[in-house]
Motif scaffolding. Structure first.
Motif, mmCIF file in Angstrom:
data_model
loop_
_atom_site.group_PDB
_atom_site.id
_atom_site.type_symbol
_atom_site.label_atom_id
_atom_site.label_comp_id
_atom_site.label_asym_id
_atom_site.label_seq_id
_atom_site.Cartn_x
_atom_site.Cartn_y
_atom_site.Cartn_z
ATOM 1 N N PRO A 111 18.433 4.264 -12.439
ATOM 2 C CA PRO A 111 17.429 5.330 -12.534
ATOM 3 C C PRO A 111 16.260 4.943 -13.433
ATOM 4 O O PRO A 111 15.169 5.513 -13.314
ATOM 5 C CB PRO A 111 18.213 6.510 -13.122
ATOM 6 N N LYS A 112 16.467 3.954 -14.301
ATOM 7 C CA LYS A 112 15.406 3.550 -15.220
ATOM 8 C C LYS A 112 14.226 2.906 -14.506
ATOM 9 O O LYS A 112 13.125 2.832 -15.071
ATOM 10 C CB LYS A 112 15.961 2.578 -16.274
ATOM 11 N N ILE A 113 14.427 2.413 -13.275
ATOM 12 C CA ILE A 113 13.317 1.770 -12.585
ATOM 13 C C ILE A 113 12.579 2.724 -11.640
ATOM 14 O O ILE A 113 11.650 2.318 -10.942
ATOM 15 C CB ILE A 113 13.753 0.497 -11.827
ATOM 16 N N LEU A 114 12.968 3.987 -11.625
ATOM 17 C CA LEU A 114 12.206 4.974 -10.862
ATOM 18 C C LEU A 114 10.775 5.040 -11.373
ATOM 19 O O LEU A 114 10.526 4.986 -12.582
ATOM 20 C CB LEU A 114 12.829 6.359 -11.011
ATOM 21 N N ALA A 115 9.827 5.180 -10.470
ATOM 22 C CA ALA A 115 8.445 5.405 -10.880
ATOM 23 C C ALA A 115 8.356 6.705 -11.678
ATOM 24 O O ALA A 115 9.030 7.687 -11.353
ATOM 25 C CB ALA A 115 7.541 5.483 -9.655
ATOM 26 N N LYS A 116 7.535 6.709 -12.699
ATOM 27 C CA LYS A 116 7.308 7.938 -13.460
ATOM 28 C C LYS A 116 6.495 8.928 -12.633
ATOM 29 O O LYS A 116 6.642 10.137 -12.787
ATOM 30 C CB LYS A 116 6.588 7.629 -14.769
ATOM 31 N N CYS A 117 5.622 8.401 -11.789
ATOM 32 C CA CYS A 117 4.867 9.246 -10.883
ATOM 33 C C CYS A 117 4.502 8.435 -9.643
ATOM 34 O O CYS A 117 4.164 7.252 -9.754
ATOM 35 C CB CYS A 117 3.596 9.789 -11.550
ATOM 36 N N VAL A 118 4.603 9.063 -8.484
ATOM 37 C CA VAL A 118 4.203 8.451 -7.220
ATOM 38 C C VAL A 118 2.916 9.123 -6.753
ATOM 39 O O VAL A 118 2.823 10.351 -6.737
ATOM 40 C CB VAL A 118 5.297 8.622 -6.150
ATOM 41 N N PHE A 119 1.939 8.308 -6.393
ATOM 42 C CA PHE A 119 0.691 8.819 -5.840
ATOM 43 C C PHE A 119 0.694 8.454 -4.350
ATOM 44 O O PHE A 119 0.349 7.342 -3.970
ATOM 45 C CB PHE A 119 -0.508 8.223 -6.574
ATOM 46 N N ALA A 120 1.160 9.392 -3.539
ATOM 47 C CA ALA A 120 1.351 9.156 -2.109
ATOM 48 C C ALA A 120 0.106 9.634 -1.370
ATOM 49 O O ALA A 120 -0.049 10.824 -1.089
ATOM 50 C CB ALA A 120 2.593 9.881 -1.615
ATOM 51 N N ASP A 121 -0.767 8.709 -1.077
ATOM 52 C CA ASP A 121 -2.065 9.005 -0.491
ATOM 53 C C ASP A 121 -2.120 8.452 0.926
ATOM 54 O O ASP A 121 -2.200 7.240 1.122
ATOM 55 C CB ASP A 121 -3.164 8.371 -1.358
ATOM 56 N N PRO A 122 -2.073 9.318 1.950
ATOM 57 C CA PRO A 122 -2.067 8.802 3.326
ATOM 58 C C PRO A 122 -3.324 8.018 3.688
ATOM 59 O O PRO A 122 -3.294 7.212 4.625
ATOM 60 C CB PRO A 122 -1.944 10.072 4.184
ATOM 61 N N GLU A 123 -4.416 8.202 2.946
ATOM 62 C CA GLU A 123 -5.625 7.427 3.229
ATOM 63 C C GLU A 123 -5.402 5.936 2.992
ATOM 64 O O GLU A 123 -6.086 5.105 3.605
ATOM 65 C CB GLU A 123 -6.791 7.931 2.384
ATOM 66 N N LEU A 124 -4.438 5.590 2.137
ATOM 67 C CA LEU A 124 -4.145 4.182 1.886
ATOM 68 C C LEU A 124 -3.450 3.516 3.067
ATOM 69 O O LEU A 124 -3.354 2.290 3.110
ATOM 70 C CB LEU A 124 -3.276 4.038 0.632
ATOM 71 N N THR A 125 -2.950 4.304 4.012
ATOM 72 C CA THR A 125 -2.261 3.733 5.171
ATOM 73 C C THR A 125 -3.154 3.652 6.402
ATOM 74 O O THR A 125 -2.723 3.146 7.444
ATOM 75 C CB THR A 125 -1.002 4.555 5.532
ATOM 76 N N LEU A 126 -4.392 4.117 6.307
ATOM 77 C CA LEU A 126 -5.259 4.187 7.482
ATOM 78 C C LEU A 126 -5.589 2.811 8.064
ATOM 79 O O LEU A 126 -5.836 2.690 9.261
ATOM 80 C CB LEU A 126 -6.561 4.926 7.140
ATOM 81 N N ALA A 127 -5.613 1.794 7.227
ATOM 82 C CA ALA A 127 -6.016 0.460 7.694
ATOM 83 C C ALA A 127 -4.860 -0.339 8.293
ATOM 84 O O ALA A 127 -5.063 -1.468 8.754
ATOM 85 C CB ALA A 127 -6.642 -0.319 6.542
ATOM 86 N N LEU A 128 -3.655 0.215 8.296
ATOM 87 C CA LEU A 128 -2.517 -0.521 8.842
ATOM 88 C C LEU A 128 -2.712 -0.782 10.333
ATOM 89 O O LEU A 128 -3.019 0.141 11.092
ATOM 90 C CB LEU A 128 -1.216 0.268 8.650
ATOM 91 N N PRO A 129 -2.523 -2.018 10.789
ATOM 92 C CA PRO A 129 -2.610 -2.291 12.226
ATOM 93 C C PRO A 129 -1.445 -1.637 12.962
ATOM 94 O O PRO A 129 -0.395 -1.348 12.367
ATOM 95 C CB PRO A 129 -2.543 -3.814 12.297
ATOM 96 N N PRO A 130 -1.593 -1.401 14.263
ATOM 97 C CA PRO A 130 -0.563 -0.680 15.021
ATOM 98 C C PRO A 130 0.835 -1.281 14.921
ATOM 99 O O PRO A 130 1.819 -0.547 14.800
ATOM 100 C CB PRO A 130 -1.101 -0.722 16.455
ATOM 101 N N HIS A 131 0.939 -2.625 14.973
ATOM 102 C CA HIS A 131 2.284 -3.214 14.962
ATOM 103 C C HIS A 131 2.982 -3.007 13.626
ATOM 104 O O HIS A 131 4.204 -2.854 13.577
ATOM 105 C CB HIS A 131 2.232 -4.701 15.333
ATOM 106 N N VAL A 132 2.219 -2.966 12.521
ATOM 107 C CA VAL A 132 2.819 -2.695 11.213
ATOM 108 C C VAL A 132 3.179 -1.220 11.103
ATOM 109 O O VAL A 132 4.245 -0.864 10.572
ATOM 110 C CB VAL A 132 1.870 -3.118 10.080
ATOM 111 N N THR A 133 2.304 -0.346 11.581
ATOM 112 C CA THR A 133 2.609 1.084 11.594
ATOM 113 C C THR A 133 3.894 1.343 12.371
ATOM 114 O O THR A 133 4.749 2.133 11.941
ATOM 115 C CB THR A 133 1.455 1.873 12.237
#
Length: 377
Positions: free
Chosen positions: A168-190
């Motif tokens: 549990p010590k390696i859990l992120a203290k906070c996650v910033f889950a921003d779907p805009e960061l995934t917009l550039a993913l190519p279709p095969h990676v998506t």
């Protein structure tokens, strides 16, 4: 679209633009010298530079040495970069590989020994005794859910075997889950990462372990992924579909606290022996393994068919899954993706040794793995 605050299992800031909150979050806690841990490809792309433009007031260094399946040497190099920068916190930025390395950089930077010695199954496993540097995570893919996980999968450099650092010590203290960061993913990676998320949710639900909380999360994660994966692949700018897949990814990772199954044992073997992308490996094995599992838990397949709106009930779930794979561009069997028949003995050996199949709904022996790999080949 507003940004929502969530605290399960860790604080999560979810929504378009969440990445812009990172600088204030760190500065409010007196942190000024972050090390961004990312992969080689992202380090050279505009998406990282755009994110850095929102880190005003921070003295930022970048470690972009993650590539392929994450390895112990990458984690140790990241720890050295942390020390060289005199960093006071870590920002994980990327897909599952980058985030898995980012989660353990703080261990290697502040503790003695090699990072593999902190794997739970090491014969002389070391304890994480000191406080770890503050860590936040920003996923740029929607698949592994590593950003909300309390484990890091790191491969040995010489054997390529995957080792798990769990705490549990390696859990992120906070996650910033921003779907805009995934917009550039190519279709095969998506497609591949999306199938990873779907696999996590399905396998978690099918596991015989008792955890109704995770069952509820897994079913809803399956429903969300089933409705949005194809749209995210075919309409990459669709922010609603991207948001759904990012949420389904996190839900799958939360749910698999309950454990996974034989699909993942096969995928881990394919990653170790053939260096196959983890999400793609899951996608190539899931229908074969689930077809074998179905007779053990037919009632659960009925429920999966229900949440995925599959006409014909549980008997049609596997055909629906195969059709979904084809619609998102995942075609061919293992052989079409470079897996050779002469690799089967080693694949079976590693799959048998993998812990995930211990919670498969149907017990799996070496001969069973042999048949499953052959069927998928």
């Amino acid at each position: 679209m507003s940004i929502t605050g969530i605290s399960f299992p860790t604080a999560i800031r979810f929504g378009a633009g969440a990445r812009k909150e990172v600088a204030k979050h760190l500065l409010d806690r007196g942190l000024k010298r972050p090390l961004i841990v990312t992969d080689k490809a992202l380090a050279a792309l505009p998406v990282l530079k755009e994110f850095q433009s929102h880190l005003q007031g921070l003295d930022v260094a970048v470690f972009g040495g993650v590539f392929g399946n994450p390895t112990a040497s990458q984690a140790m190099a990241g720890a050295e970069a942390f020390r060289q920068h005199k960093a006071d916190c870590v920002i994980g930025f990327g897909g599952g590989a980058a985030l898995d390395v980012a989660k353990v950089v703080g261990i290697a930077a502040t503790h003695a020994g090699h990072i593999i010695e902190y794997a739970w199954d090491h014969p002389k496993v070391r304890a994480i005794e000191k406080d770890l540097p503050y860590f936040v995570a920003l996923p740029t893919t929607a698949g592994t859910g590593s950003e909300v996980g309390r484990s890091s999968v790191i491969s040995e450099d010489d054997t390529h075997l995957k080792r798990i650092v769990f705490s549990p010590k390696i859990l992120a203290k906070c996650v910033f889950a921003d779907p805009e960061l995934t917009l550039a993913l190519p279709p095969h990676v998506t497609a591949a990462t999306g199938m990873d998320a779907l696999t996590h949710n399905i396998e978690s639900y099918l596991s015989p372990a008792y955890h109704p909380l995770c069952d509820g999360i897994a079913l809803e994660g399956t429903r969300i992924a089933a409705r949005s994966l194809e749209t995210a692949v075919k309409e990459p700018g669709n922010i609603a579909a991207r948001s759904d897949m990012l949420m389904a990814s996190m839900m799958g990772a939360i749910a698999f606290q309950k454990d996974l199954g034989a699909v993942h044992s096969c995928a881990h073997a394919l990653g170790a022996v053939c260096d196959l992308h983890h999400g793609l490996a899951n996608a190539l094995m899931i229908d074969t393994v689930l077809a074998w599992n179905q007779e053990s838990v037919p009632e659960k397949f009925e429920e999966l068919a229900h949440v995925c709106r599959v006409s014909g009930g549980g008997a049609q779930f596997i055909p629906w899954l195969r059709a979904l794979k084809a619609r998102v561009g995942i075609t061919g069997k293992l052989g079409a993706h470079g897996v050779k028949r002469e690799q089967l003995p080693r694949l079976v050996e590693i799959a048998v040794a993998d812990i995930c199949h211990q919670t498969n709904p149907r017990p799996v022996q070496a001969a069973d793995f042999q048949r499953l790999f052959e069927a998928a080949l």
